[in-house]
Design a protein around this motif. Structure first.
Motif, PDB file in Angstrom:
ATOM      1  N   CYS A  88     -85.574  30.611  19.433  1.00 44.41           N
ATOM      2  CA  CYS A  88     -85.654  29.701  18.283  1.00 44.41           C
ATOM      3  C   CYS A  88     -84.880  28.412  18.550  1.00 44.41           C
ATOM      4  CB  CYS A  88     -85.111  30.381  17.027  1.00 44.41           C
ATOM      5  SG  CYS A  88     -86.067  31.815  16.502  1.00 44.41           S
ATOM      6  N   PHE A  89     -83.731  28.537  19.191  1.00 47.75           N
ATOM      7  CA  PHE A  89     -82.952  27.344  19.531  1.00 47.75           C
ATOM      8  C   PHE A  89     -83.666  26.521  20.600  1.00 47.75           C
ATOM      9  CE2 PHE A  89     -79.853  30.323  17.812  1.00 47.75           C
ATOM     10  CZ  PHE A  89     -79.136  29.521  16.932  1.00 47.75           C
ATOM     11  N   LEU A  90     -84.326  27.203  21.526  1.00 45.91           N
ATOM     12  CA  LEU A  90     -85.085  26.497  22.557  1.00 45.91           C
ATOM     13  C   LEU A  90     -86.160  25.626  21.940  1.00 45.91           C
ATOM     14  CD1 LEU A  90     -86.129  25.918  25.434  1.00 45.91           C
ATOM     15  CD2 LEU A  90     -87.346  28.112  25.343  1.00 45.91           C
ATOM     16  N   TRP A  91     -86.961  26.201  21.006  1.00 43.13           N
ATOM     17  CA  TRP A  91     -88.060  25.425  20.411  1.00 43.13           C
ATOM     18  C   TRP A  91     -87.528  24.178  19.698  1.00 43.13           C
ATOM     19  CZ3 TRP A  91     -90.434  28.242  23.382  1.00 43.13           C
ATOM     20  CH2 TRP A  91     -90.698  29.599  23.236  1.00 43.13           C
ATOM     21  N   ILE A  92     -86.393  24.310  19.009  1.00 43.61           N
ATOM     22  CA  ILE A  92     -85.856  23.168  18.261  1.00 43.61           C
ATOM     23  C   ILE A  92     -85.266  22.121  19.192  1.00 43.61           C
ATOM     24  CG2 ILE A  92     -84.143  22.422  16.560  1.00 43.61           C
ATOM     25  CD1 ILE A  92     -86.550  23.920  15.393  1.00 43.61           C
ATOM     26  N   PHE A  93     -84.358  22.527  20.072  1.00 43.50           N
ATOM     27  CA  PHE A  93     -83.681  21.550  20.936  1.00 43.50           C
ATOM     28  C   PHE A  93     -84.645  20.878  21.901  1.00 43.50           C
ATOM     29  CE2 PHE A  93     -79.590  24.225  20.407  1.00 43.50           C
ATOM     30  CZ  PHE A  93     -79.306  23.551  19.222  1.00 43.50           C
ATOM     31  N   LEU A  94     -85.724  21.591  22.276  1.00 44.62           N
ATOM     32  CA  LEU A  94     -86.702  21.008  23.184  1.00 44.62           C
ATOM     33  C   LEU A  94     -87.673  20.089  22.453  1.00 44.62           C
ATOM     34  CD1 LEU A  94     -87.863  20.964  26.076  1.00 44.62           C
ATOM     35  CD2 LEU A  94     -89.303  22.915  25.427  1.00 44.62           C
ATOM     36  N   GLY A  95     -88.171  20.524  21.299  1.00 43.96           N
ATOM     37  CA  GLY A  95     -89.238  19.780  20.646  1.00 43.96           C
ATOM     38  C   GLY A  95     -88.818  18.778  19.598  1.00 43.96           C
ATOM     39  N   ALA A  96     -87.664  18.997  18.951  1.00 48.98           N
ATOM     40  CA  ALA A  96     -87.288  18.143  17.823  1.00 48.98           C
ATOM     41  C   ALA A  96     -87.185  16.658  18.180  1.00 48.98           C
ATOM     42  CB  ALA A  96     -85.972  18.640  17.212  1.00 48.98           C
ATOM     43  N   PRO A  97     -86.597  16.262  19.329  1.00 48.93           N
ATOM     44  CA  PRO A  97     -86.555  14.820  19.635  1.00 48.93           C
ATOM     45  C   PRO A  97     -87.931  14.179  19.698  1.00 48.93           C
ATOM     46  CG  PRO A  97     -85.051  16.031  21.060  1.00 48.93           C
ATOM     47  CD  PRO A  97     -85.874  17.057  20.340  1.00 48.93           C
ATOM     48  N   TYR A  98     -88.920  14.913  20.211  1.00 52.18           N
ATOM     49  CA  TYR A  98     -90.280  14.371  20.282  1.00 52.18           C
ATOM     50  C   TYR A  98     -90.912  14.315  18.888  1.00 52.18           C
ATOM     51  CZ  TYR A  98     -89.759  15.190  25.281  1.00 52.18           C
ATOM     52  OH  TYR A  98     -89.312  15.168  26.584  1.00 52.18           O
ATOM     53  N   VAL A  99     -90.645  15.340  18.070  1.00 56.04           N
ATOM     54  CA  VAL A  99     -91.206  15.370  16.718  1.00 56.04           C
ATOM     55  C   VAL A  99     -90.631  14.243  15.872  1.00 56.04           C
ATOM     56  CG1 VAL A  99     -91.330  16.737  14.596  1.00 56.04           C
ATOM     57  CG2 VAL A  99     -91.689  17.830  16.797  1.00 56.04           C
ATOM     58  N   GLU A 100     -89.357  13.938  16.075  1.00 54.26           N
ATOM     59  CA  GLU A 100     -88.746  12.833  15.339  1.00 54.26           C
ATOM     60  C   GLU A 100     -89.438  11.510  15.646  1.00 54.26           C
ATOM     61  OE1 GLU A 100     -85.903  12.640  13.010  1.00 54.26           O
ATOM     62  OE2 GLU A 100     -86.902  14.575  12.819  1.00 54.26           O
ATOM     63  N   ARG A 101     -89.830  11.331  16.896  1.00 54.46           N
ATOM     64  CA  ARG A 101     -90.513  10.090  17.261  1.00 54.46           C
ATOM     65  C   ARG A 101     -91.900   9.996  16.643  1.00 54.46           C
ATOM     66  NH1 ARG A 101     -88.010   7.747  21.813  1.00 54.46           N
ATOM     67  NH2 ARG A 101     -89.438   6.003  21.499  1.00 54.46           N
TER      68      ARG A 101
END
Length: 452
Positions: free
Chosen positions: A344-357
């Protein structure tokens, strides 16, 4: 009492210590499955503290709904990451799980040793009714903001009916809403204007429209994958070194690692599969024990997927390796929890910066906005499901062609549960009591009603 901020001013950025206290509070109060947990976070973080704006909260929630695993825990991790970086995300996500994990360990131990769960019904009877009212209140508030247009309301209705009346798989509902939103936003300026209006209507918040984004990079992504992957496989290396590879612990670790990447839609989406495998393939559980484990998870704080910790406990308890049965059960539950939540931490830390953009991309932002509307229907489905099981002793299902409609046996209506739900609604809507006070009032009243 929570600090209230003037409507026109941006609240001060919370310190790490202050945020840690709030995440611990949310973890202790996170009853009622994902609907209740999202409701509590919305109330605490959006409405009362204004640490994150409505549109940013929904943007993060939309992404978490697309991921495997418990969406509420991932949402806490996402917001914690926005506030204080990786350490904030780790603390928020961990504190969301830790209280429920220790409660599950205690209850699983008592269940394995004594096989009795009747006392749980007495202990948590009032809490479940209170959570139902909290979910309804949050759904009303969320719908007012997320469903601003006729198109949004239509999507929410379709999502609700697809899940509630036709048992359409959760991932298909969310992905379908995203695709519709993507194409509509590309060809309908009105939908883009509605999304801009929603953002403009946000109250000033710590994480608002002007909050700086984290710039994604391949180097950062590689580090996240390497660290998360190492943490994910570390227990297997330790198990092989201490006990060999052919043990119940290896089976538990591998099985729940697989579950961690396919649990789209939360625990309910895979419970039947886990139950069959745990009973018939691995012989970790006896028939009917999965329902007991679900009862434990439903009446304790934390993600409902903690029921997997119960399964891991029982599996290791019945096949100890080098330790006594109780210690083995504790190790099995810990291992199941570890391999379930590290991804769960992997999905967030990996994907969140891209989703924010993606917030600046009109078409993709439109897709996520459509998911916001569908999420309102998803939460309504969860609230109705939860309400049926709180208020009625038995819920049937009508199966006719594509229709798969749950309905209550009205003869099994629980008058005490109905009374407690009305009491909780009065506490929240009329007396304006907080969540903690409402939970305490209903827990005490429910205990007294059952004793009498």
């Amino acid at each position: 009492m929570n600090e209230q901020h003037p409507a026109g001013l941006v609240p001060a950025h919370p310190s790490f210590a202050e945020a840690t206290r709030v995440w611990a509070k949310i973890g202790l109060l996170s009853f009622g499955g994902p609907a209740g947990q999202i409701a509590i976070m919305h109330r605490e973080l959006v409405e009362e503290r204004r640490w994150i704006s409505e549109s940013r909260f929904l943007h993060a929630l939309n992404y978490c709904m697309l991921l495997p695993g418990p969406e509420a825990q991932q949402l806490a991790t996402y917001i914690g990451w926005l506030l204080h970086g990786a350490r904030g995300g780790i603390v928020a996500g961990t504190l969301f799980v830790i209280p429920g994990f220790f409660v599950i360990l205690t209850l699983s131990s008592a269940y394995a040793l004594f096989r009795e769960t009747d006392w749980l019904a007495i202990l948590f009877f009032g809490l479940k009714a209170a959570v139902l009212a909290i979910v309804v209140e949050a759904l009303v508030r969320l719908s007012r903001r997320a469903l601003r247009t006729g198109f949004d309301r239509l999507l929410a209705l379709v999502a609700f009916l697809a899940l509630f009346a036709f048992a359409v798989p959760f991932p298909l509902v969310v992905l379908g809403a995203g695709l519709v939103g993507f194409f509509v936003s590309r060809h309908s300026p009105g939908q883009r204007q509605a999304a801009h209006a929603a953002r403009a209507a946000d109250l000033p918040s710590v994480i608002g429209a002007d909050f700086p984004d984290c710039k994604p990079s391949w180097r950062r992504s590689a580090v996240v994958i390497a660290v998360s992957g190492a943490l994910w496989i570390a227990p297997f290396i330790l198990i092989a070194a201490l006990a060999g590879s052919a043990t119940v612990y290896t089976d538990i670790g591998l099985f729940f690692s697989q579950m961690a990447v396919v649990t789209f839609g939360g625990a309910y989406a895979v419970l039947s599969y886990v139950a069959v495998q745990a009973v018939e393939t691995y012989h970790w559980l006896k028939p009917g024990e999965m329902l007991d484990g679900l009862a434990l998870a439903e009446t304790t704080p934390g993600p409902l997927v903690l029921v997997l910790s119960f399964v891991g406990f029982m599996g290791a308890f019945r096949a100890p390796v080098g330790v006594d049965a109780l210690t083995s059960g504790l190790l099995g539950a810990t291992l199941a929890t570890w391999v379930t939540f590290v991804p769960c931490f992997l999905w967030i830390f990996l994907g969140a910066p891209y989703v924010e953009r993606l917030r600046t991309n009109a078409a993709l932002s439109g897709a996520l906005s459509a998911i916001s509307a569908a999420v309102a229907g998803v939460i309504l489905n969860l609230a109705v499901w939860f309400g049926l099981h709180v208020l009625f002793g038995r819920v049937e299902r009508l199966e006719t062609g594509p229709l798969s409609l749950p309905y209550p046996d009205v003869a099994t209506l629980e008058p005490a549960a109905l009374f407690l739900t009305i009491l909780a609604a009065a506490s929240l809507f009329w007396w304006k009591r907080g969540i903690i006070q409402t939970l305490a009032i209903c827990a005490a009243t429910g205990w007294l009603l059952l004793l009498l």
